[in-house]
Design a protein around this motif. Structure first.
Motif, PDB file in Angstrom:
ATOM      1  N   TYR A   1       2.425  -1.336   0.471  1.00 41.66           N
ATOM      2  CA  TYR A   1       1.794  -0.070   0.103  1.00 41.66           C
ATOM      3  C   TYR A   1       2.833   1.034   0.220  1.00 41.66           C
ATOM      4  CZ  TYR A   1      -2.606  -2.587   0.939  1.00 41.66           C
ATOM      5  OH  TYR A   1      -3.639  -3.498   0.917  1.00 41.66           O
ATOM      6  N   ILE A   2       2.882   1.904  -0.783  1.00 38.79           N
ATOM      7  CA  ILE A   2       3.800   3.042  -0.739  1.00 38.79           C
ATOM      8  C   ILE A   2       3.057   4.299  -1.173  1.00 38.79           C
ATOM      9  CG2 ILE A   2       5.924   1.715  -1.147  1.00 38.79           C
ATOM     10  CD1 ILE A   2       5.749   2.607  -4.082  1.00 38.79           C
ATOM     11  N   PRO A   3       3.451   5.470  -0.647  1.00 39.53           N
ATOM     12  CA  PRO A   3       2.823   6.716  -1.087  1.00 39.53           C
ATOM     13  C   PRO A   3       3.266   7.047  -2.498  1.00 39.53           C
ATOM     14  CG  PRO A   3       4.558   7.156   0.510  1.00 39.53           C
ATOM     15  CD  PRO A   3       4.420   5.666   0.433  1.00 39.53           C
ATOM     16  N   PHE A   4       2.317   7.345  -3.340  1.00 39.24           N
ATOM     17  CA  PHE A   4       2.584   7.607  -4.755  1.00 39.24           C
ATOM     18  C   PHE A   4       1.992   8.970  -5.069  1.00 39.24           C
ATOM     19  CE2 PHE A   4       1.439   6.815  -9.336  1.00 39.24           C
ATOM     20  CZ  PHE A   4       2.733   6.816  -9.797  1.00 39.24           C
ATOM     21  N   ARG A   5       2.791   9.990  -4.988  1.00 38.30           N
ATOM     22  CA  ARG A   5       2.295  11.350  -5.113  1.00 38.30           C
ATOM     23  C   ARG A   5       1.839  11.622  -6.548  1.00 38.30           C
ATOM     24  NH1 ARG A   5       3.312  14.030  -0.543  1.00 38.30           N
ATOM     25  NH2 ARG A   5       4.969  13.275   0.822  1.00 38.30           N
ATOM     26  N   SER A   6       0.614  12.083  -6.683  1.00 35.18           N
ATOM     27  CA  SER A   6       0.028  12.248  -8.012  1.00 35.18           C
ATOM     28  C   SER A   6       0.701  13.336  -8.833  1.00 35.18           C
ATOM     29  CB  SER A   6      -1.472  12.564  -7.882  1.00 35.18           C
ATOM     30  OG  SER A   6      -1.668  13.739  -7.116  1.00 35.18           O
ATOM     31  N   ARG A   7       1.305  14.327  -8.183  1.00 36.47           N
ATOM     32  CA  ARG A   7       1.905  15.426  -8.945  1.00 36.47           C
ATOM     33  C   ARG A   7       3.423  15.402  -8.933  1.00 36.47           C
ATOM     34  NH1 ARG A   7      -1.865  20.696  -7.377  1.00 36.47           N
ATOM     35  NH2 ARG A   7      -3.853  19.814  -8.082  1.00 36.47           N
ATOM     36  N   ARG A   8       4.000  14.486  -8.152  1.00 34.16           N
ATOM     37  CA  ARG A   8       5.456  14.470  -8.103  1.00 34.16           C
ATOM     38  C   ARG A   8       5.985  13.099  -8.504  1.00 34.16           C
ATOM     39  NH1 ARG A   8       6.785  18.167  -2.698  1.00 34.16           N
ATOM     40  NH2 ARG A   8       5.663  20.017  -3.426  1.00 34.16           N
TER      41      ARG A   8
ATOM     42  N   ILE B   1      -8.532   1.479   4.577  1.00 29.43           N
ATOM     43  CA  ILE B   1      -8.736   2.661   3.751  1.00 29.43           C
ATOM     44  C   ILE B   1      -7.480   3.530   3.775  1.00 29.43           C
ATOM     45  CG2 ILE B   1     -10.101   4.753   3.419  1.00 29.43           C
ATOM     46  CD1 ILE B   1     -12.446   3.301   4.691  1.00 29.43           C
ATOM     47  N   LEU B   2      -6.890   3.718   2.602  1.00 31.26           N
ATOM     48  CA  LEU B   2      -5.712   4.558   2.450  1.00 31.26           C
ATOM     49  C   LEU B   2      -6.017   5.670   1.445  1.00 31.26           C
ATOM     50  CD1 LEU B   2      -3.007   1.771   2.233  1.00 31.26           C
ATOM     51  CD2 LEU B   2      -3.040   3.589   3.936  1.00 31.26           C
ATOM     52  N   PRO B   3      -5.305   6.792   1.520  1.00 32.97           N
ATOM     53  CA  PRO B   3      -5.515   7.875   0.547  1.00 32.97           C
ATOM     54  C   PRO B   3      -5.250   7.397  -0.878  1.00 32.97           C
ATOM     55  CG  PRO B   3      -4.193   8.629   2.404  1.00 32.97           C
ATOM     56  CD  PRO B   3      -4.297   7.139   2.533  1.00 32.97           C
ATOM     57  N   ASP B   4      -5.815   8.115  -1.835  1.00 39.00           N
ATOM     58  CA  ASP B   4      -5.666   7.737  -3.243  1.00 39.00           C
ATOM     59  C   ASP B   4      -4.222   7.784  -3.720  1.00 39.00           C
ATOM     60  OD1 ASP B   4      -8.375   7.336  -3.442  1.00 39.00           O
ATOM     61  OD2 ASP B   4      -8.792   9.337  -4.257  1.00 39.00           O
ATOM     62  N   ASP B   5      -3.376   8.561  -3.040  1.00 37.07           N
ATOM     63  CA  ASP B   5      -1.991   8.657  -3.518  1.00 37.07           C
ATOM     64  C   ASP B   5      -1.095   7.552  -2.966  1.00 37.07           C
ATOM     65  OD1 ASP B   5      -1.961   9.584  -0.946  1.00 37.07           O
ATOM     66  OD2 ASP B   5      -0.836  11.425  -1.362  1.00 37.07           O
ATOM     67  N   TRP B   6      -1.701   6.533  -2.357  1.00 40.48           N
ATOM     68  CA  TRP B   6      -0.944   5.345  -1.958  1.00 40.48           C
ATOM     69  C   TRP B   6      -1.226   4.210  -2.939  1.00 40.48           C
ATOM     70  CZ3 TRP B   6       1.930   3.807   2.599  1.00 40.48           C
ATOM     71  CH2 TRP B   6       2.325   4.897   3.393  1.00 40.48           C
ATOM     72  N   ALA B   7      -0.186   3.528  -3.350  1.00 41.24           N
ATOM     73  CA  ALA B   7      -0.320   2.426  -4.315  1.00 41.24           C
ATOM     74  C   ALA B   7      -0.069   1.094  -3.627  1.00 41.24           C
ATOM     75  CB  ALA B   7       0.665   2.604  -5.466  1.00 41.24           C
ATOM     76  N   ARG B   8      -0.846   0.098  -4.021  1.00 43.52           N
ATOM     77  CA  ARG B   8      -0.684  -1.266  -3.495  1.00 43.52           C
ATOM     78  C   ARG B   8       0.124  -2.100  -4.479  1.00 43.52           C
ATOM     79  NH1 ARG B   8      -3.793  -5.876  -4.825  1.00 43.52           N
ATOM     80  NH2 ARG B   8      -3.448  -7.626  -3.383  1.00 43.52           N
ATOM     81  N   ILE B   9       1.112  -2.831  -3.942  1.00 40.83           N
ATOM     82  CA  ILE B   9       1.889  -3.775  -4.749  1.00 40.83           C
ATOM     83  C   ILE B   9       1.675  -5.165  -4.152  1.00 40.83           C
ATOM     84  CG2 ILE B   9       4.180  -4.453  -5.559  1.00 40.83           C
ATOM     85  CD1 ILE B   9       5.073  -1.574  -5.218  1.00 40.83           C
ATOM     86  N   PRO B  10       0.926  -6.035  -4.836  1.00 40.56           N
ATOM     87  CA  PRO B  10       0.770  -7.408  -4.330  1.00 40.56           C
ATOM     88  C   PRO B  10       2.102  -8.134  -4.447  1.00 40.56           C
ATOM     89  CG  PRO B  10      -0.160  -7.203  -6.530  1.00 40.56           C
ATOM     90  CD  PRO B  10       0.235  -5.822  -6.113  1.00 40.56           C
ATOM     91  N   LEU B  11       2.444  -8.927  -3.443  1.00 39.06           N
ATOM     92  CA  LEU B  11       3.763  -9.549  -3.411  1.00 39.06           C
ATOM     93  C   LEU B  11       3.755 -11.037  -3.721  1.00 39.06           C
ATOM     94  CD1 LEU B  11       5.087  -7.696  -0.252  1.00 39.06           C
ATOM     95  CD2 LEU B  11       5.601  -7.193  -2.651  1.00 39.06           C
ATOM     96  N   ARG B  12       2.576 -11.605  -3.951  1.00 39.00           N
ATOM     97  CA  ARG B  12       2.490 -13.018  -4.305  1.00 39.00           C
ATOM     98  C   ARG B  12       2.223 -13.208  -5.802  1.00 39.00           C
ATOM     99  NH1 ARG B  12       1.394 -15.813   0.611  1.00 39.00           N
ATOM    100  NH2 ARG B  12       2.685 -14.758   2.166  1.00 39.00           N
ATOM    101  N   HIS B  13       1.331 -12.383  -6.338  1.00 39.42           N
ATOM    102  CA  HIS B  13       0.984 -12.476  -7.765  1.00 39.42           C
ATOM    103  C   HIS B  13       0.821 -11.062  -8.321  1.00 39.42           C
ATOM    104  CE1 HIS B  13       0.202 -16.756  -7.160  1.00 39.42           C
ATOM    105  NE2 HIS B  13      -0.546 -16.426  -6.116  1.00 39.42           N
ATOM    106  N   GLY B  14       1.304 -10.852  -9.526  1.00 36.03           N
ATOM    107  CA  GLY B  14       1.143  -9.554 -10.176  1.00 36.03           C
ATOM    108  C   GLY B  14       2.094  -8.485  -9.704  1.00 36.03           C
ATOM    109  N   THR B  15       3.184  -8.880  -9.040  1.00 37.43           N
ATOM    110  CA  THR B  15       4.120  -7.898  -8.480  1.00 37.43           C
ATOM    111  C   THR B  15       4.787  -7.056  -9.560  1.00 37.43           C
ATOM    112  OG1 THR B  15       4.586  -9.421  -6.659  1.00 37.43           O
ATOM    113  CG2 THR B  15       6.118  -7.594  -6.978  1.00 37.43           C
ATOM    114  N   GLN B  16       5.341  -7.710 -10.574  1.00 33.28           N
ATOM    115  CA  GLN B  16       6.090  -6.975 -11.590  1.00 33.28           C
ATOM    116  C   GLN B  16       5.199  -6.030 -12.387  1.00 33.28           C
ATOM    117  OE1 GLN B  16       9.340  -6.909 -11.550  1.00 33.28           O
ATOM    118  NE2 GLN B  16       9.176  -8.338  -9.822  1.00 33.28           N
ATOM    119  N   ASP B  17       3.975  -6.434 -12.660  1.00 37.14           N
ATOM    120  CA  ASP B  17       3.051  -5.549 -13.385  1.00 37.14           C
ATOM    121  C   ASP B  17       2.764  -4.296 -12.573  1.00 37.14           C
ATOM    122  OD1 ASP B  17       2.920  -7.318 -15.475  1.00 37.14           O
ATOM    123  OD2 ASP B  17       1.010  -8.215 -14.867  1.00 37.14           O
ATOM    124  N   ALA B  18       2.569  -4.458 -11.250  1.00 36.17           N
ATOM    125  CA  ALA B  18       2.285  -3.308 -10.390  1.00 36.17           C
ATOM    126  C   ALA B  18       3.484  -2.367 -10.318  1.00 36.17           C
ATOM    127  CB  ALA B  18       1.893  -3.775  -8.992  1.00 36.17           C
TER     128      ALA B  18
END
Length: 212
Positions: free
Chosen positions: A79-86, A14-31
């Motif tokens: 996973y990286i923090p993705f700030r919703s307002r910045r 469980i991570l906060p909503d402002d963290w984004a997941r980037i799959p590294l095997r499939h779908g990387t570029q789309d993410a």
């Protein structure tokens, strides 16, 4: 007779909503593209075009470099923090991977604790702090240390690193690895870095194996 449990097929955390997941095997570029598009969409309409262009190029360069480093380690997810307002904040990241040990006929994989420590010892670490415990019922070893800056590999600042290595239940040859990295406010030993490490340890208490 106790029924056999389904094999482990994944994990959840469980991570906060402002963290984004980037799959590294499939779908990387789309993410990656989705994260960049969202970040760029928040730029004020009246911002100078030359400064906007430089910002967009630098943000994309840094994000793609982070993704490439994670892929080179044969990781599963980033996973990286993705700030919703910045914008995207690359001052912290979480890389999840799996290590498979060779299956040797006529011998076991060794004591789990020794294997975990061996996996963590493959790279040198300054002042590493090792502790053992469990992760959702599986043996785990935690290592905390400081990684020096290495501009040649895209690491412009020293970082605080916390790694959890856990034996996947019912399969002594599979090991789960979660590696968290934070630069704090520019120093790996400052108060922000301390707070981020405490936060990550709390996040790992939500870790669960996914079965079936």
């Amino acid at each position: 007779m106790t029924p056999e449990r389904p094999p482990v097929t994944g994990y959840s955390v469980i991570l906060p909503d402002d963290w984004a997941r980037i799959p590294l095997r499939h779908g990387t570029q789309d993410a990656v593209r989705q994260i960049l598009d969202e970040a760029f969409s928040r730029i004020p309409p009246g911002a100078p075009r030359d400064k906007v262009g430089a910002y967009e190029r630098e943000l994309e360069r840094r994000l793609r470099a982070t993704v490439t480093r994670a892929q080179h380690s044969n990781a599963l997810d980033l996973y990286i923090p993705f700030r919703s307002r910045r914008n995207v904040n690359l001052g912290a990241s979480l890389v999840v991977s799996e290590t498979l040990l060779p299956r040797r006929r006529g011998s076991d994989a060794g004591a789990p604790t020794d294997v975990a420590v061996g996996l963590l010892s493959q790279e040198a670490a300054e002042g590493a702090d090792l502790t053992s415990g469990d992760l959702d019922g599986a043996l785990a070893v935690r290592r905390e240390h400081v990684v020096r800056a290495d501009p040649g590999r895209g690491a412009e600042l020293a970082s605080r690193r916390v790694e959890y290595v856990a034996s996947v239940p019912d399969d002594p040859h599979r090991w789960f690895v979660a590696a968290f990295s934070a630069v704090g406010s520019g120093r790996p030993d400052d108060e922000l870095a301390d707070a981020l490490v405490d936060w990550f340890d709390a996040v790992m208490t939500t870790f669960r194996w996914r079965r079936g």
